[in-house]
Design an enzyme around this catalytic site. Structure first.
Site, short mmCIF file in Angstrom:
data_model
loop_
_atom_site.label_atom_id
_atom_site.label_comp_id
_atom_site.label_asym_id
_atom_site.label_seq_id
_atom_site.Cartn_x
_atom_site.Cartn_y
_atom_site.Cartn_z
N HIS A 92 0.85 -1.20 0.00
CA HIS A 92 0.00 0.00 0.00
C HIS A 92 0.88 1.25 0.00
CE1 HIS A 92 -3.29 -2.46 2.31
NE2 HIS A 92 -3.11 -2.89 1.08
N TYR A 151 -7.36 3.35 10.29
CA TYR A 151 -7.29 3.47 11.75
C TYR A 151 -8.32 4.53 12.15
CZ TYR A 151 -2.68 1.12 11.77
OH TYR A 151 -1.65 0.22 11.63
N PRO A 177 -0.40 -2.81 19.91
CA PRO A 177 -0.28 -3.08 18.47
C PRO A 177 -0.64 -1.91 17.54
CG PRO A 177 -2.21 -4.18 19.35
CD PRO A 177 -1.49 -3.60 20.51
N LYS A 212 4.20 -2.29 15.41
CA LYS A 212 5.64 -2.29 15.63
C LYS A 212 6.22 -3.56 16.26
CE LYS A 212 6.91 1.49 13.91
NZ LYS A 212 6.41 0.95 12.62
N TYR A 259 6.07 5.01 10.96
CA TYR A 259 5.24 3.87 10.55
C TYR A 259 5.99 2.94 9.60
CZ TYR A 259 0.96 1.28 9.60
OH TYR A 259 0.02 0.28 9.51
#
Ligand code: FAD
Ligand code: DHB
Length: 393
Positions: A72, A203, A294, A298, A386
């Site tokens: 992505h 998210y 979570p 990571k 990220y």
């Protein structure tokens, strides 16, 4: 039995280390308490940092990943019923998001290591560490749980045995400092037989709490919702889960793809760090030394980062008789670990509905999200974390 490096645990940390040592010609044995089927069948993390993908390619382990992983350009953040696409490729100069589940990574690593002649003993019982402060450490265990007591002599022991493994306890309590944070919420995760409803991860922070839309394949989706960590899973029949997901992910004109749920479970959210990560001839890696909630994706990535640093240090020791990197392993690894802890805490705090927090604090989280929307610098900081921070050696 005898080896150079005894590795306890065949999770991401132990297996990547096994590969890195093997490539350098350093002898290692991995001891794992679960069966191969259990290790390969446990559903956990889903997102790989860009350098983990590069490492799998470099190790010749990426054939299935190339075929079945999802790549992505970025992620979507959602709050107050609106979505924001964060283009990580643009913000980080070409780095991207890879969704490839942990158990598939483990299948690739296990098959690759066994094919190359590596030694992994599955299903061992009563693993115990001995003489870690001496120059002749050893590990005792029983093959196949109930086999004869066996001794594995080695030069170094690597504790890659997760949060509940015995390795961390082999460091005397007065030589470690432990930092804990438990969050007042957990995640309920499901796997559902249904198509994709959005091209990337979402998210979402809504009034009812956090939700995450992820994927496994065109036919299977992975979704999570914030829940009470003490909830019995029986309190969550499928219809209640879909109702919460629908309302937490809702935006006008969009529908969530739904289908039969075939796996569900609840995990608590915690942050944990053990300082130090080394003692005598023992080195800790991954969840044995640190846990993250979570939300930042990571956990697995930090575990692999530890063993990249550790493998370099062991290779310097074996190939150049240089022990300096090994002496500084904990210090080097912890600098990156704490940044992963910070990012995971930041994402978790910003995106969840904490029952204990005030309306003031909740407004601050929305301001934080709006800052990411309006500032390229803020969006870049989130994106850099990220996709994976650089190594600081
Ligand atoms: P582990 O994967 O825990 O591996 C340790 C291994 O050591 C295990 O195979 C264990 O069986 C073995 N072991 C333990 N004790 C012994 C012993 N005495 N002798 C021999 N072997 C032993 N992270 C995310 O980023 N996103 C997620 O969605 C996510 N979901 C998770 C869900 C669950 C239920 C759990 C537990 C973790 C999740 N994580 C997630 C975290 C991520 O999976 C871990 O950070 C990652 O697995 C750490 O890798 P590791 O190799 O350090 O430890
Ligand atoms: C997944 C898990 C995570 O913790 C995350 O932040 C993103 C995706 C997953 O399992 O797909």
């Amino acid at each position: 039995m005898k080896t150079e490096i005894a590795i306890i645990g065949a999770g991401p940390a132990g297996l990547f280390l096994g590969h890195l040592l093997r490539r350098a010609g350093i002898d290692a044995v991995i001891l794992e308490s679960r069966t191969r089927e259990e290790v390969e069948g446990t559903i956990r993390a889903g997102v790989l940092e860009h350098w983990v993908v590069a490492l799998m390619r470099e190790l010749g382990l990426a054939a299935r990943l190339e075929k079945t992983a999802d790549f992505h350009d970025g992620i979507t953040l959602q709050w107050n019923g609106e979505r924001l696409h964060l283009d990580m490729r643009d913000l980080t100069g070409g780095k991207f998001v890879t969704v490839y589940p942990q158990h598939e990574v483990l299948r690739d690593l296990i098959a690759g290591l066994l094919d190359a002649g590596g030694e992994i003993l599955f299903g061992v019982g009563e693993t115990a560490l001995h003489g870690v402060a001496s120059s002749d450490p050893w590990v005792s265990f029983r093959p196949g749980k109930t086999g004869p007591a066996t001794r594995l002599d080695c030069r170094y022991i690597v504790g890659a045995d997760g949060y509940h493994g015995p390795s961390r306890q082999a460091i005397p309590a007065e030589r470690r400092a432990e930092f804990h944070k438990l969050y007042p919420f957990g995640w309920l995760g499901i796997l559902a037989q249904t198509g994709r409803s959005w091209p990337e991860l979402i998210y979402a922070n809504q009034a009812e709490g956090f939700a995450l839309l992820s994927t496994r394949s065109p036919e299977v989706q992975r979704l999570y919702i914030q829940c009470n960590p003490d909830d019995d899973i029986a309190l969550w029949p499928d219809e209640r889960i879909w109702e919460e997901l629908r309302s937490r992910l809702a935006v006008p004109g969009w529908t969530l793809a739904e289908g039969p749920i075939f796996q569900k479970g609840i995990i608590p959210l915690r942050s944990f760090v053990c300082e130090t990560m080394q003692y005598g001839r023992l080195f800790l890696a991954g969840d044995a030394a640190h846990i993250v909630p979570p939300t930042g994706a990571k956990g697995l990535n930090l575990a692999v980062a530890d063993v990249v640093v550790l493998a370099e240090a062991l290779i310097a020791r074996y190939q150049r008789n240089d022990e300096e990197k090994l002496a500084r392993y904990s210090e080097t690894a912890l600098r990156r670990v704490w940044k992963g802890e910070r990012f995971s805490w930041y994402m978790t705090t910003m995106l969840h509905r904490n029952p204990a927090e005030t309306d003031f604090e909740r407004r601050i989280h929305f301001a934080d999200l709006d800052f990411v929307r309006t500032s390229r610098a803020a969006a870049t900081a989130l994106a850099e974390n990220y996709v994976g921070l650089p190594f600081d050696r």
